[in-house]
Scaffold this motif. Structure first.
Motif, mmCIF file in Angstrom:
data_model
loop_
_atom_site.group_PDB
_atom_site.id
_atom_site.type_symbol
_atom_site.label_atom_id
_atom_site.label_comp_id
_atom_site.label_asym_id
_atom_site.label_seq_id
_atom_site.Cartn_x
_atom_site.Cartn_y
_atom_site.Cartn_z
ATOM 1 N N THR A 54 2.955 -4.408 -7.367
ATOM 2 C CA THR A 54 3.650 -5.293 -6.634
ATOM 3 C C THR A 54 4.767 -6.257 -6.953
ATOM 4 O OG1 THR A 54 1.458 -5.555 -5.466
ATOM 5 C CG2 THR A 54 3.122 -6.909 -4.790
ATOM 6 N N LEU A 55 5.636 -5.959 -5.998
ATOM 7 C CA LEU A 55 6.888 -6.783 -6.623
ATOM 8 C C LEU A 55 7.388 -7.516 -5.325
ATOM 9 C CD1 LEU A 55 9.839 -6.986 -8.261
ATOM 10 C CD2 LEU A 55 10.672 -4.944 -7.064
ATOM 11 N N LEU A 56 7.992 -8.766 -5.669
ATOM 12 C CA LEU A 56 8.345 -9.694 -4.745
ATOM 13 C C LEU A 56 9.963 -10.212 -5.002
ATOM 14 C CD1 LEU A 56 8.327 -11.742 -2.082
ATOM 15 C CD2 LEU A 56 7.514 -13.210 -3.690
ATOM 16 N N VAL A 57 10.694 -9.865 -4.206
ATOM 17 C CA VAL A 57 12.079 -10.135 -4.645
ATOM 18 C C VAL A 57 12.821 -10.715 -3.490
ATOM 19 C CG1 VAL A 57 14.377 -9.249 -5.501
ATOM 20 C CG2 VAL A 57 12.412 -8.235 -6.315
ATOM 21 N N GLY A 58 13.807 -11.700 -3.854
ATOM 22 C CA GLY A 58 14.625 -12.353 -2.818
ATOM 23 C C GLY A 58 15.897 -12.974 -3.413
ATOM 24 N N SER A 59 17.118 -12.825 -2.868
ATOM 25 C CA SER A 59 18.280 -13.105 -3.186
ATOM 26 C C SER A 59 19.143 -13.786 -2.119
ATOM 27 C CB SER A 59 19.300 -11.796 -3.933
ATOM 28 O OG SER A 59 18.420 -11.419 -4.864
ATOM 29 N N LEU A 60 20.085 -14.915 -2.636
ATOM 30 C CA LEU A 60 20.985 -15.457 -1.730
ATOM 31 C C LEU A 60 22.090 -15.425 -2.716
ATOM 32 C CD1 LEU A 60 19.347 -18.724 -0.617
ATOM 33 C CD2 LEU A 60 19.665 -16.873 0.826
ATOM 34 N N GLU A 61 23.345 -14.923 -2.025
ATOM 35 C CA GLU A 61 24.649 -14.694 -2.731
ATOM 36 C C GLU A 61 25.733 -15.249 -1.839
ATOM 37 O OE1 GLU A 61 25.225 -11.573 -5.581
ATOM 38 O OE2 GLU A 61 27.080 -11.076 -4.356
ATOM 39 N N LEU A 62 26.813 -16.265 -2.457
ATOM 40 C CA LEU A 62 27.817 -16.549 -1.523
ATOM 41 C C LEU A 62 28.979 -15.858 -2.266
ATOM 42 C CD1 LEU A 62 29.345 -18.582 0.170
ATOM 43 C CD2 LEU A 62 29.152 -20.089 -1.480
ATOM 44 N N ARG A 63 29.843 -15.033 -1.463
ATOM 45 C CA ARG A 63 31.146 -14.558 -2.222
ATOM 46 C C ARG A 63 32.142 -15.055 -1.510
ATOM 47 N NH1 ARG A 63 28.700 -8.708 -1.044
ATOM 48 N NH2 ARG A 63 27.088 -9.036 -2.130
ATOM 49 N N VAL A 84 6.396 -10.061 -10.517
ATOM 50 C CA VAL A 84 5.938 -8.559 -10.526
ATOM 51 C C VAL A 84 4.292 -8.914 -10.963
ATOM 52 C CG1 VAL A 84 5.631 -6.580 -11.846
ATOM 53 C CG2 VAL A 84 7.753 -7.490 -11.300
ATOM 54 N N TRP A 85 3.506 -8.247 -10.288
ATOM 55 C CA TRP A 85 2.045 -8.676 -10.499
ATOM 56 C C TRP A 85 1.337 -7.555 -10.185
ATOM 57 C CZ3 TRP A 85 4.174 -10.372 -6.216
ATOM 58 C CH2 TRP A 85 3.656 -10.337 -5.119
ATOM 59 N N ASN A 86 -0.105 -7.712 -10.571
ATOM 60 C CA ASN A 86 -0.813 -6.406 -10.129
ATOM 61 C C ASN A 86 -1.991 -6.805 -9.144
ATOM 62 O OD1 ASN A 86 -0.813 -3.982 -12.076
ATOM 63 N ND2 ASN A 86 -0.713 -5.553 -13.638
ATOM 64 N N ARG A 87 -1.723 -6.586 -7.900
ATOM 65 C CA ARG A 87 -2.690 -6.581 -6.840
ATOM 66 C C ARG A 87 -3.995 -6.162 -7.025
ATOM 67 N NH1 ARG A 87 0.593 -4.317 -3.434
ATOM 68 N NH2 ARG A 87 -0.352 -2.644 -3.177
ATOM 69 N N GLY A 88 -4.779 -7.026 -6.631
ATOM 70 C CA GLY A 88 -6.193 -6.482 -6.854
ATOM 71 C C GLY A 88 -7.002 -7.018 -8.131
ATOM 72 N N THR A 91 -3.744 -12.678 -8.798
ATOM 73 C CA THR A 91 -3.184 -13.273 -7.744
ATOM 74 C C THR A 91 -1.700 -13.998 -7.953
ATOM 75 O OG1 THR A 91 -5.722 -14.034 -7.170
ATOM 76 C CG2 THR A 91 -4.011 -15.049 -5.879
ATOM 77 N N LEU A 92 -1.047 -13.765 -6.699
ATOM 78 C CA LEU A 92 0.357 -14.651 -6.920
ATOM 79 C C LEU A 92 0.054 -15.751 -6.411
ATOM 80 C CD1 LEU A 92 3.331 -14.299 -7.379
ATOM 81 C CD2 LEU A 92 3.282 -13.710 -4.670
ATOM 82 N N ARG A 93 0.831 -16.837 -7.084
ATOM 83 C CA ARG A 93 0.823 -18.331 -6.922
ATOM 84 C C ARG A 93 2.139 -18.477 -6.848
ATOM 85 N NH1 ARG A 93 -2.701 -18.057 -11.382
ATOM 86 N NH2 ARG A 93 -0.834 -18.826 -12.469
ATOM 87 N N LEU A 94 2.540 -19.712 -5.735
ATOM 88 C CA LEU A 94 3.922 -19.822 -5.561
ATOM 89 C C LEU A 94 4.683 -20.352 -6.984
ATOM 90 C CD1 LEU A 94 6.027 -20.432 -3.559
ATOM 91 C CD2 LEU A 94 5.273 -22.637 -2.920
ATOM 92 N N SER A 95 3.909 -21.115 -7.818
ATOM 93 C CA SER A 95 4.507 -21.393 -9.089
ATOM 94 C C SER A 95 4.433 -20.300 -10.125
ATOM 95 C CB SER A 95 3.487 -22.310 -9.786
ATOM 96 O OG SER A 95 2.178 -21.867 -10.201
ATOM 97 N N ASP A 96 4.178 -19.214 -9.863
ATOM 98 C CA ASP A 96 4.597 -17.915 -10.404
ATOM 99 C C ASP A 96 5.966 -17.409 -10.042
ATOM 100 O OD1 ASP A 96 2.212 -18.033 -11.675
ATOM 101 O OD2 ASP A 96 1.159 -16.791 -10.367
#
Length: 190
Positions: A54-63, A84-88, A91-96
């Motif tokens: 499992t992958l969580l990605v987000g970006s903000l970019e100002l050009r 990146v983590w192994n679902r199952g 557990t993804l925590r906000l601090s991760d």
């Protein structure tokens, strides 16, 4: 170069380390010896990412156009985040979730924008299992031994069904330059 730019490829998730040395620690019973890597003195020979499902990605970019060569160059400010983590299993925590800011420049070319990004990574290196590969005595075969600091395996030999603990942390980066990650690519990040 197209996700969390404060990290090099395959370095954001969990990893396994292969180290060059270990310390010997007497065991509980006579003749027992444990092998343990020292977080502050052990040199990492190489690492291997273990990945995740499992992958969580987000970006903000100002050009914005460059103050010089406005038609040719753009400057960019960005903040990337992800994990990146192994679902199952994990557990993804906000601090991760890792957040890495950075700056970049884009130069127009016939094949698309040439892009140089510099991301800042202020996070400590990931904890991981540590292994030593080598012969214990001259002439004996090379074997893989668990040398993580918290291991309870006699002479580092893991038993069936047990994993080497992910308790080794390589020496931390201390300089600003060592916390910067450089990416050169063609095309925009997203």
């Amino acid at each position: 170069p197209n996700s969390v730019r404060g990290y090099n490829q395959n370095q954001m998730g969990t990893v396994v380390y292969v180290v060059r040395s270990y310390d010997t620690v007497p065991g509980k019973a006579p003749g027992e010896v444990y092998y343990r890597a020292n977080d502050s003195t052990t040199t990492v020979e190489r690492f291997s990412p273990t990945g995740g499902n499992t992958l969580l990605v987000g970006s903000l970019e100002l050009r914005t156009p460059s103050p010089v060569f406005r038609d040719l160059a753009q400057l960019a400010l960005f903040v990337d985040m992800g994990d990146v983590w192994n679902r199952g299993r994990d557990t993804l925590r906000l601090s991760d979730i890792k957040v890495t800011p950075g700056v970049g420049i884009r130069i127009a070319s016939p094949v698309g924008p040439l892009r140089l990004d510099v991301g800042y990574n202020g996070y400590p290196r990931a904890l991981g299992a540590a292994y030593y590969i080598g012969a214990l005595q001259p002439g004996s075969p090379r074997v893989l031994r668990c040398v993580s600091p918290d291991n309870d395996f006699i002479e580092g030999v893991t038993t069936s069904g047990e994993d080497c603990p992910a308790s080794f942390a390589p020496r931390q980066r201390n300089t600003l330059l060592s916390r910067l990650t450089f990416h050169f690519s063609i095309g925009q990040a997203f």
